[in-house]
Design a protein around this motif. Structure first.
Motif, PDB file in Angstrom:
ATOM      1  N   GLU A 279       0.811  -1.216   0.000  1.00 19.75           N
ATOM      2  CA  GLU A 279       0.000   0.000   0.000  1.00 19.75           C
ATOM      3  C   GLU A 279       0.849   1.274   0.000  1.00 19.75           C
ATOM      4  OE1 GLU A 279      -2.962  -0.550   3.115  1.00 19.75           O
ATOM      5  OE2 GLU A 279      -3.389  -2.540   2.306  1.00 19.75           O
ATOM      6  N   ASN A 280       2.148   1.120   0.111  1.00 21.94           N
ATOM      7  CA  ASN A 280       3.050   2.264  -0.078  1.00 21.94           C
ATOM      8  C   ASN A 280       3.203   2.453  -1.581  1.00 21.94           C
ATOM      9  OD1 ASN A 280       4.133   3.062   2.732  1.00 21.94           O
ATOM     10  ND2 ASN A 280       4.110   0.819   2.707  1.00 21.94           N
ATOM     11  N   ARG A 299       3.319   3.367   5.276  1.00 18.48           N
ATOM     12  CA  ARG A 299       2.158   2.602   5.744  1.00 18.48           C
ATOM     13  C   ARG A 299       2.576   1.206   6.178  1.00 18.48           C
ATOM     14  NH1 ARG A 299      -0.629   4.993   0.396  1.00 18.48           N
ATOM     15  NH2 ARG A 299      -1.016   7.053   1.286  1.00 18.48           N
ATOM     16  N   CYS A 301       2.195  -2.531   6.362  1.00 21.20           N
ATOM     17  CA  CYS A 301       1.510  -3.615   5.655  1.00 21.20           C
ATOM     18  C   CYS A 301       2.114  -4.941   6.101  1.00 21.20           C
ATOM     19  CB  CYS A 301       1.684  -3.463   4.146  1.00 21.20           C
ATOM     20  SG  CYS A 301       0.927  -1.967   3.502  1.00 21.20           S
ATOM     21  N   ASN A 307       7.638  -1.854   3.543  1.00 25.13           N
ATOM     22  CA  ASN A 307       6.977  -0.657   4.065  1.00 25.13           C
ATOM     23  C   ASN A 307       7.910   0.538   3.925  1.00 25.13           C
ATOM     24  OD1 ASN A 307       4.786  -2.194   4.696  1.00 25.13           O
ATOM     25  ND2 ASN A 307       5.315  -2.418   6.860  1.00 25.13           N
TER      26      ASN A 307
END
Ligand SMILES: *Cc1c(COP(=O)(O)O)cnc(C)c1O
Length: 455
Positions: A279-280, A299, A301, A307
């Motif tokens: 999600e980065n 973020r 994860c 991350n």
């Protein structure tokens, strides 16, 4: 011997130096990253000869390109044979879609490939020059253990590993903290990016110059060059002569994918690279829009080693595509986005999709993935789904699995219902005593600790 290849700093404000100087220096004095002034080419006919070679044989041919004139051939051959004494499985999933398992080294992540070679090369040059170094490295889990293991017991090198205490699994932590000897470990109440920032600040601090600091992070060119090799190995094992491979690379700090892009620039036939992030998603956004903004703080994860809110190797990628990016992530020259999009496709995979991918891969194909490899595999499936009209059914694809599933037992057990079997390298580790110190996220405390322990 030949004249050594020269390396420049991506910030364009340091002198060019040779590989072995860049290896011992880590980061350039202007805070840029070292890159080869020109990328040596490997002729197609020689790449095809790789198909009759084993992993160390290919590693020797590729790494020699960067070290020419700086090491005797037989010495380099001895180092690669010693570093690469484990297997590199290419597991067929369906048709001509494969997973390359880079998880069979002593710490069960792909970082062993780089760390083992870098450690051996550093020791080789330090011995020649009768010098010592103190290596500082920040880790989001796997670098620390790979580097600590690769350097453990070497007499010319001390090593300090910083890790964010809530972002690594117990097993990842124990791979670092159970060693001792020349390996010291610091648990920080911080995120990975903060650890990285403390290390960078220490390098730039003139009051620490006496400690002879160097880095083992992916900013070191000695980490990058060994990561070129396995892309050639996949070709040697799987491809028809001249056939282009589509690679999918789960990415955080972008050292792994830079190895791939450099392999392509050296002459490896590549259809495209898929850069799959968690999600980065700063890079997929950048590739789509041409505008770069880092993610601060990064973020959290489940693919914790990825991350990263600002990949340090991005400056290298930008340099290869005609741009310039400084250490803060600011673009000095624009990038040739068209050329970059031609070579690279990028996608961000959520934790929900990562978990679903682990389950689907297991139930559908008997393919056991951990969160990082699942991000890569999910990225490949997305690309195939969106581009099937442009691709032949028999397009050769290789997705990288970067850690052993047994490093993430909780996640995998929750999804598949069983505990992944431990590889030999992880057996017994749960019961060993641990040694580490805790520090706050604060440069003054870190500096004081260094001076007290290494003056
Ligand atoms: C470090 C790491 C990554 C990310 O590699 P980068 O070179 O930083 O992009 C992916 N997976 C695992 C298991 C890692 O340890």
């Amino acid at each position: 011997m030949d004249k050594p290849l020269q390396f420049y700093s991506t910030n364009l404000n340091s002198e060019n130096i040779s590989f072995h100087e860049a290896l011992l220096m880590g980061q350039a004095p202007d805070k840029g990253l070292y890159m080869p002034v020109c990328i040596p080419a490997i002729p197609a006919a020689e790449i095809d000869e790789f198909r009759n070679m084993d992993y160390p044989g290919i590693a020797y041919r590729v790494i020699l390109r960067f070290l020419r004139g700086e090491i005797q051939d037989d010495e380099l051959m001895a180092l690669v044979k010693d570093a690469y004494d484990y297997e590199v499985p290419l597991e067929q999933v369906f048709e001509r879609k494969y997973v390359m398992r880079l998880d069979r080294g002593p710490t069960a992540s792909f970082k062993d490939f780089a760390a083992r070679m870098m450690g051996r090369l550093m020791q080789y040059y330090l011995k020649l020059e009768n010098r010592r170094l103190l290596i500082l490295t920040a880790t989001s889990g796997d670098t620390g253990s790979a580097v600590a293991n690769a350097f453990y017991g070497l007499d010319s090198i001390d090593i300090v590993v910083l890790f964010p205490k809530d972002e690594v699994t117990a097993r990842q932590r124990k791979q670092m903290t159970t060693l001792g000897k020349n390996v010291r470990v610091l648990a920080l109440d911080a995120k990975f990016d903060d650890c990285q920032a403390l290390v960078k600040q220490a390098f730039a601090d003139p009051q620490l110059a006496g400690l002879r600091l160097s880095s083992a992070n992916s900013i070191n060119i000695g980490r990058l060059v060994p990561q070129i090799v396995y892309y050639f190995y996949a070709y040697a094992e799987l491809a028809e002569q001249g056939e282009e491979i589509l690679f999918s690379v789960p990415s955080g700090n972008f050292g792994d994918m830079m190895g791939g892009v450099l392999a392509m620039k050296l002459g490896l036939p590549v259809r495209k690279f898929i850069i799959a992030t968690n999600e980065n998603n700063e890079f997929p956004e950048f590739l789509a829009s041409g505008k770069y903004s880092k993610i601060e703080p990064s973020r959290n994860c489940i693919s914790s080693a990825m991350n990263v809110g600002h990949p340090s190797n991005l400056a290298r990628l930008v340099a290869l595509y005609g741009g310039m990016m400084d250490e803060k992530g600011i673009l000095g020259h624009p990038v040739n986005m068209e050329r970059m999009r031609n070579d690279i496709w990028s996608v961000s995979i959520s934790d929900a999709e990562t978990r679903k991918t682990i389950g689907d891969a297991w139930y559908r194909w008997n393919l056991l993935l951990e969160p990082h490899g699942a991000v890569g595999w999910a990225g490949l499936l997305r690309f195939l789904g969106e581009n099937h009209r442009q691709l032949a059914d028999d397009q050769l694809c290789v997705s990288l699995e970067t850690a052993h599933p047994a490093k993430f037992p909780d996640e995998i057990k929750r999804i598949t219902g069983f505990d992944p079997p431990l590889p030999r390298s992880l057996q017994g580790i749960d019961d060993k005593p641990e040694y580490f110190s805790e520090l706050p996220n604060n440069y003054t405390d870190f500096k004081t600790w260094l001076l007290e322990n290494y003056k």
